[in-house]
Scaffold this active site. Structure first.
Site, short mmCIF file in Angstrom:
data_model
loop_
_atom_site.label_atom_id
_atom_site.label_comp_id
_atom_site.label_asym_id
_atom_site.label_seq_id
_atom_site.Cartn_x
_atom_site.Cartn_y
_atom_site.Cartn_z
N TYR A 1 0.60 -1.08 0.35
CA TYR A 1 -0.04 -0.35 0.24
C TYR A 1 1.12 1.29 -0.11
O TYR A 1 0.93 1.91 -1.05
CB TYR A 1 -1.05 0.29 1.20
CG TYR A 1 -1.64 1.21 1.16
CD1 TYR A 1 -1.32 1.92 2.57
CD2 TYR A 1 -2.73 1.96 0.81
CE1 TYR A 1 -1.94 3.57 2.52
CE2 TYR A 1 -3.32 2.63 0.17
CZ TYR A 1 -3.24 3.69 1.35
OH TYR A 1 -3.63 5.25 1.76
N ARG B 1 1.69 8.25 12.73
CA ARG B 1 1.20 9.82 12.93
C ARG B 1 -0.19 10.17 13.42
O ARG B 1 -0.70 10.71 14.43
CB ARG B 1 1.81 11.19 12.83
CG ARG B 1 1.43 11.97 13.60
CD ARG B 1 2.24 13.24 12.27
NE ARG B 1 1.70 13.30 11.01
CZ ARG B 1 1.51 13.67 9.77
NH1 ARG B 1 2.15 15.02 9.49
NH2 ARG B 1 0.28 13.81 8.64
N ARG C 1 -10.51 4.86 8.81
CA ARG C 1 -9.43 4.05 7.28
C ARG C 1 -8.78 3.20 8.14
O ARG C 1 -7.34 3.56 9.54
CB ARG C 1 -7.77 5.31 6.71
CG ARG C 1 -9.47 5.89 6.15
CD ARG C 1 -8.53 6.68 4.79
NE ARG C 1 -7.93 8.31 5.82
CZ ARG C 1 -8.18 9.06 5.69
NH1 ARG C 1 -9.85 9.07 4.76
NH2 ARG C 1 -7.99 10.31 6.93
N PHE D 1 14.79 19.73 -1.62
CA PHE D 1 13.40 19.88 -1.54
C PHE D 1 13.15 18.10 -1.06
O PHE D 1 12.33 18.23 -0.55
CB PHE D 1 12.87 19.87 -3.20
CG PHE D 1 11.36 18.91 -3.75
CD1 PHE D 1 11.83 17.69 -4.60
CD2 PHE D 1 10.23 19.89 -3.41
CE1 PHE D 1 11.06 17.14 -4.05
CE2 PHE D 1 9.46 19.12 -4.04
CZ PHE D 1 9.50 17.34 -4.12
#
Ligand code: IN0
Length: 348
Positions: free
Chosen positions: A149, A196, A206, A266
């Site tokens: 997933y 978290r 979920r 980034f």
């Protein structure tokens, strides 16, 4: 920048980018011009997918058909989606999705092909997961399903970004070819987020924590938040953190291969946020009561510091030491946690 010559749809795309995530949008906008547009649009293609996947008010059949046709949707002029649930934070993006579809046309062919390929794989992966989550109320079963997933929603993002970096010529072809490191970059971020967001996701029904892990501690995922299972809950949390920490050495290796300063910033900022998050989540029972986040001040310090590999190594070393300090000798994973932290220190 040469905003004056930007089309209305391009300006609107950057407005959406800035609406979705402030700090991260700023870092995207500092990238080299042509890579910046590709990453901005890649982000909005992913955000659109994520908004569909996250919206529990869309009937499963409709959701699956949209997810599976995402690659066609993003080349269908004028396509938009106005049926998102009212609380969907990115609802407006899908209402005005034609600006994303329009701007994608202006990308060079190589960038477009990378984005379309990732969108196709991710859409189908999300659809596969949504289908089996529909009839399997436990959600994710094995640790293998969990990795699968996370690959679909985050590992693929790493593959796409690395391909964009190499295609731009700003990074070596090696960066785009090293799929294991790129996937680990995504899995590390996603696993920290999933740990978290335990409570928030449970409230939205979920269930991303793998049954193979939580069933060693409680009978149901929701038992973890009951105070009567406190000790088990903290040990289960350690096990989830241990699983995420396994990816950290690859992330450091990936970052040590990056040459362009703007690309480094980034990539490094979300990684240092993730290790700091894991350190504050570890052994922290509050995870089961609220959404535990690192303080604003710490975030700003990390953003300022994560500009070169030596500083990033220093940050990872700091947080692995925090984790070792919090490690509890009565925790069944005590030894594995200290070994995992040792391996992160080693790879520095
Ligand atoms: C699921 C996810 C981890 C891939 C989401 N994801 C990220 O988390 C963002 C960070 C972000 O959105 N932070 C939010 C806070 C938050 O949402 O938790 C912020 O407001 O700062 O970073 C990732 C991201 C950035 C840089 C390199 C990456 C390599 C592999 C995989 C992902 C990579 C991201 C890059 C792109 Cl192009 C698209 C999405 C992401």
């Amino acid at each position: 920048k040469k905003i004056a010559s930007w089309s209305k749809s391009k300006i609107r795309c950057y407005e959406f980018l800035n609406m979705t995530s402030r700090s991260f949008a700023a870092v995207i906008q500092e990238l080299n011009d042509e890579l910046r547009d590709a990453v901005c649009l890649f982000y909005l293609v992913l955000r659109g997918l994520d908004t569909i996947e996250d919206d529990m008010t869309i009937p499963i059949e409709k959701k699956v058909s949209i997810l599976r046709s995402w690659e066609e949707i993003i080349v269908t002029d004028g396509w938009n989606f106005t049926e998102n649930g009212p609380n969907e934070k990115d609802r407006q993006l899908l209402v005005e999705y034609p600006v994303v579809i329009e701007e994608l046309k202006n990308l060079n062919k190589t960038y477009k092909e990378i984005i379309f390929d990732i969108a196709k794989q991710m859409g189908n992966g999300m659809a596969d997961y949504a289908t089996n989550a529909a009839h399997n109320k436990f959600g994710v079963n094995t640790v293998k399903d969990y990795d699968q997933y996370c690959f679909y929603v985050a590992g693929l993002v790493g593959l796409g970004l690395s391909s964009l970096f190499s295609a731009s010529g700003l990074e070596s072809p090696e960066v785009g070819r090293n799929t294991k490191l790129s996937i680990s970059m995504g899995l590390f971020l996603q696993k920290a987020n999933i740990i978290r967001d335990y409570l928030e996701d449970l409230d939205d029904n979920r269930r991303f924590w793998p049954k193979e892990i939580w069933s060693q501690y409680v009978n149901d995922l929701s038992d973890l938040k009951d105070p009567e299972h406190k000790k088990q809950a903290i040990n289960c949390l350690s096990r989830m953190c241990l699983d995420a920490l396994q990816r950290a050495p690859d992330c450091l290796t990936y970052l040590s291969n990056i040459r362009d300063q703007k690309i480094f910033n980034f990539c490094a900022i979300p990684q240092v946020m993730a290790i700091a998050t894991l350190a504050i989540l570890f052994q922290n029972y509050q995870v089961y009561q609220k959404n535990v986040k690192i303080r604003k001040g710490e975030t700003l310090k990390l953003i300022q510091k994560a500009t070169n590999i030596l500083n990033v190594i220093d940050i990872f070393r700091h947080y692995t030491r925090v984790i070792i300090t919090k490690n509890n000798s009565r925790d069944p994973n005590f030894l594995k946690i200290s070994i995992a932290c040792g391996q992160i220190e080693q790879s520095c």
